[in-house]
Design a protein around this motif. Sequence first.
Motif, PDB file in Angstrom:
ATOM      1  N   THR A  51       0.878  -1.161   0.000  1.00 61.72           N
ATOM      2  CA  THR A  51       0.000   0.000   0.000  1.00 61.72           C
ATOM      3  C   THR A  51       0.925   1.223   0.000  1.00 61.72           C
ATOM      4  OG1 THR A  51      -0.023   0.217   2.409  1.00 61.72           O
ATOM      5  CG2 THR A  51      -1.715  -1.220   1.415  1.00 61.72           C
ATOM      6  N   GLY A  52       0.394   2.385   0.111  1.00 61.02           N
ATOM      7  CA  GLY A  52       1.233   3.583   0.185  1.00 61.02           C
ATOM      8  C   GLY A  52       1.688   3.914   1.597  1.00 61.02           C
ATOM      9  N   ILE A  53       1.321   3.099   2.564  1.00 60.18           N
ATOM     10  CA  ILE A  53       1.643   3.388   3.969  1.00 60.18           C
ATOM     11  C   ILE A  53       3.046   2.863   4.286  1.00 60.18           C
ATOM     12  CG2 ILE A  53       0.990   2.982   6.372  1.00 60.18           C
ATOM     13  CD1 ILE A  53      -1.925   2.663   5.333  1.00 60.18           C
ATOM     14  N   ASN A  54       3.907   3.772   4.751  1.00 52.32           N
ATOM     15  CA  ASN A  54       5.295   3.410   5.038  1.00 52.32           C
ATOM     16  C   ASN A  54       5.642   3.478   6.522  1.00 52.32           C
ATOM     17  OD1 ASN A  54       6.144   2.881   2.347  1.00 52.32           O
ATOM     18  ND2 ASN A  54       6.070   5.085   1.969  1.00 52.32           N
ATOM     19  N   GLU A  55       4.720   3.956   7.326  1.00 49.99           N
ATOM     20  CA  GLU A  55       4.961   4.140   8.754  1.00 49.99           C
ATOM     21  C   GLU A  55       5.476   2.854   9.399  1.00 49.99           C
ATOM     22  OE1 GLU A  55       2.284   4.853  12.739  1.00 49.99           O
ATOM     23  OE2 GLU A  55       1.540   5.613  10.834  1.00 49.99           O
ATOM     24  N   GLU A  56       6.691   2.904   9.937  1.00 50.22           N
ATOM     25  CA  GLU A  56       7.342   1.806  10.650  1.00 50.22           C
ATOM     26  C   GLU A  56       7.694   0.607   9.767  1.00 50.22           C
ATOM     27  OE1 GLU A  56       5.280   0.511  14.156  1.00 50.22           O
ATOM     28  OE2 GLU A  56       4.784   2.548  14.744  1.00 50.22           O
ATOM     29  N   TYR A  57       7.460   0.681   8.466  1.00 47.18           N
ATOM     30  CA  TYR A  57       7.686  -0.486   7.615  1.00 47.18           C
ATOM     31  C   TYR A  57       9.159  -0.898   7.571  1.00 47.18           C
ATOM     32  CZ  TYR A  57       7.874  -3.642   3.680  1.00 47.18           C
ATOM     33  OH  TYR A  57       8.109  -4.738   2.895  1.00 47.18           O
ATOM     34  N   LEU A  58      10.039   0.024   7.231  1.00 45.56           N
ATOM     35  CA  LEU A  58      11.455  -0.296   7.092  1.00 45.56           C
ATOM     36  C   LEU A  58      12.042  -0.786   8.411  1.00 45.56           C
ATOM     37  CD1 LEU A  58      13.994  -0.481   5.404  1.00 45.56           C
ATOM     38  CD2 LEU A  58      14.405   1.954   5.881  1.00 45.56           C
ATOM     39  N   GLU A  59      11.706  -0.104   9.497  1.00 49.91           N
ATOM     40  CA  GLU A  59      12.216  -0.508  10.805  1.00 49.91           C
ATOM     41  C   GLU A  59      11.763  -1.928  11.155  1.00 49.91           C
ATOM     42  OE1 GLU A  59      10.437   2.228  10.174  1.00 49.91           O
ATOM     43  OE2 GLU A  59      11.653   3.945  10.765  1.00 49.91           O
ATOM     44  N   THR A  60      10.500  -2.218  10.872  1.00 52.60           N
ATOM     45  CA  THR A  60       9.957  -3.545  11.171  1.00 52.60           C
ATOM     46  C   THR A  60      10.602  -4.603  10.280  1.00 52.60           C
ATOM     47  OG1 THR A  60       7.871  -2.562  11.882  1.00 52.60           O
ATOM     48  CG2 THR A  60       7.840  -4.905  11.353  1.00 52.60           C
TER      49      THR A  60
ATOM     50  N   HIS B  74       7.055 -11.495  15.228  1.00 49.36           N
ATOM     51  CA  HIS B  74       6.729 -11.823  13.844  1.00 49.36           C
ATOM     52  C   HIS B  74       5.215 -11.795  13.642  1.00 49.36           C
ATOM     53  CE1 HIS B  74       7.037 -14.892  10.317  1.00 49.36           C
ATOM     54  NE2 HIS B  74       7.042 -13.668   9.868  1.00 49.36           N
ATOM     55  N   GLN B  75       4.467 -12.308  14.595  1.00 54.71           N
ATOM     56  CA  GLN B  75       3.003 -12.275  14.502  1.00 54.71           C
ATOM     57  C   GLN B  75       2.489 -10.837  14.492  1.00 54.71           C
ATOM     58  OE1 GLN B  75       1.527 -14.822  17.648  1.00 54.71           O
ATOM     59  NE2 GLN B  75       1.789 -16.638  16.383  1.00 54.71           N
ATOM     60  N   THR B  76       3.098  -9.977  15.298  1.00 53.44           N
ATOM     61  CA  THR B  76       2.710  -8.563  15.322  1.00 53.44           C
ATOM     62  C   THR B  76       2.997  -7.912  13.969  1.00 53.44           C
ATOM     63  OG1 THR B  76       3.107  -8.395  17.695  1.00 53.44           O
ATOM     64  CG2 THR B  76       3.123  -6.334  16.453  1.00 53.44           C
ATOM     65  N   ALA B  77       4.160  -8.210  13.388  1.00 52.52           N
ATOM     66  CA  ALA B  77       4.508  -7.655  12.072  1.00 52.52           C
ATOM     67  C   ALA B  77       3.544  -8.170  10.998  1.00 52.52           C
ATOM     68  CB  ALA B  77       5.949  -8.022  11.716  1.00 52.52           C
ATOM     69  N   GLN B  78       3.159  -9.432  11.075  1.00 49.45           N
ATOM     70  CA  GLN B  78       2.205  -9.987  10.106  1.00 49.45           C
ATOM     71  C   GLN B  78       0.868  -9.259  10.192  1.00 49.45           C
ATOM     72  OE1 GLN B  78       1.971 -14.175  10.942  1.00 49.45           O
ATOM     73  NE2 GLN B  78       4.057 -14.560  10.283  1.00 49.45           N
ATOM     74  N   LYS B  79       0.427  -9.001  11.410  1.00 53.56           N
ATOM     75  CA  LYS B  79      -0.845  -8.286  11.614  1.00 53.56           C
ATOM     76  C   LYS B  79      -0.778  -6.877  11.016  1.00 53.56           C
ATOM     77  CE  LYS B  79      -4.147  -7.338  15.339  1.00 53.56           C
ATOM     78  NZ  LYS B  79      -4.440  -5.923  15.190  1.00 53.56           N
ATOM     79  N   LYS B  80       0.313  -6.167  11.278  1.00 55.24           N
ATOM     80  CA  LYS B  80       0.486  -4.826  10.707  1.00 55.24           C
ATOM     81  C   LYS B  80       0.550  -4.892   9.185  1.00 55.24           C
ATOM     82  CE  LYS B  80       2.671  -2.357  14.494  1.00 55.24           C
ATOM     83  NZ  LYS B  80       3.887  -1.651  14.935  1.00 55.24           N
ATOM     84  N   GLY B  81       1.180  -5.935   8.672  1.00 59.50           N
ATOM     85  CA  GLY B  81       1.250  -6.101   7.224  1.00 59.50           C
ATOM     86  C   GLY B  81      -0.131  -6.201   6.604  1.00 59.50           C
ATOM     87  N   ARG B  82      -0.977  -7.015   7.213  1.00 62.60           N
ATOM     88  CA  ARG B  82      -2.351  -7.175   6.691  1.00 62.60           C
ATOM     89  C   ARG B  82      -3.160  -5.896   6.843  1.00 62.60           C
ATOM     90  NH1 ARG B  82      -1.528 -12.130   9.274  1.00 62.60           N
ATOM     91  NH2 ARG B  82      -2.565 -11.360  11.128  1.00 62.60           N
ATOM     92  N   GLU B  83      -2.968  -5.181   7.942  1.00 64.96           N
ATOM     93  CA  GLU B  83      -3.775  -3.993   8.232  1.00 64.96           C
ATOM     94  C   GLU B  83      -3.265  -2.726   7.539  1.00 64.96           C
ATOM     95  OE1 GLU B  83      -3.715  -3.777  12.491  1.00 64.96           O
ATOM     96  OE2 GLU B  83      -5.142  -5.438  12.711  1.00 64.96           O
TER      97      GLU B  83
END
Length: 108
Positions: free
Chosen positions: A20-29, A75-84
């Motif tokens: 998506t266009g959302i980059n917030e915390e993506y690279l760090e995660t 990893h589960q938290t990152a997966q959830k953020k990925g989907r959302e």
Amino acid sequence: MIANTPTPPYYAVIFTSLRTGINEEYLETALEMERLAALQPGYLGHESAREGTGITVSYWRDLESIKNWKKVAEHQTAQKKGRELWYSAYKTRICLVERDYGFNLSEI
């Protein structure tokens, strides 16, 4: 960089994604997931590329190692953020690598 994998058999997890266009915390995660994955028993390495479609391939000794990585809380938290937030679509494939071969110009 090309992962230095052992002689087969081993497993590959192929994660293909559209962002998506959302980059917030993506690279760090993403960097933190790389760091944590490398600490997991059975982790063998990974390769990643993104130009429109993202593809990350991680390599694992066995299916049990892959299952254990999937259960890691961060990893589960990152997966959830990925989907959302971060992905409009993704697909995960798990494959048995039965044979590999290659060439490295720096070794010639």
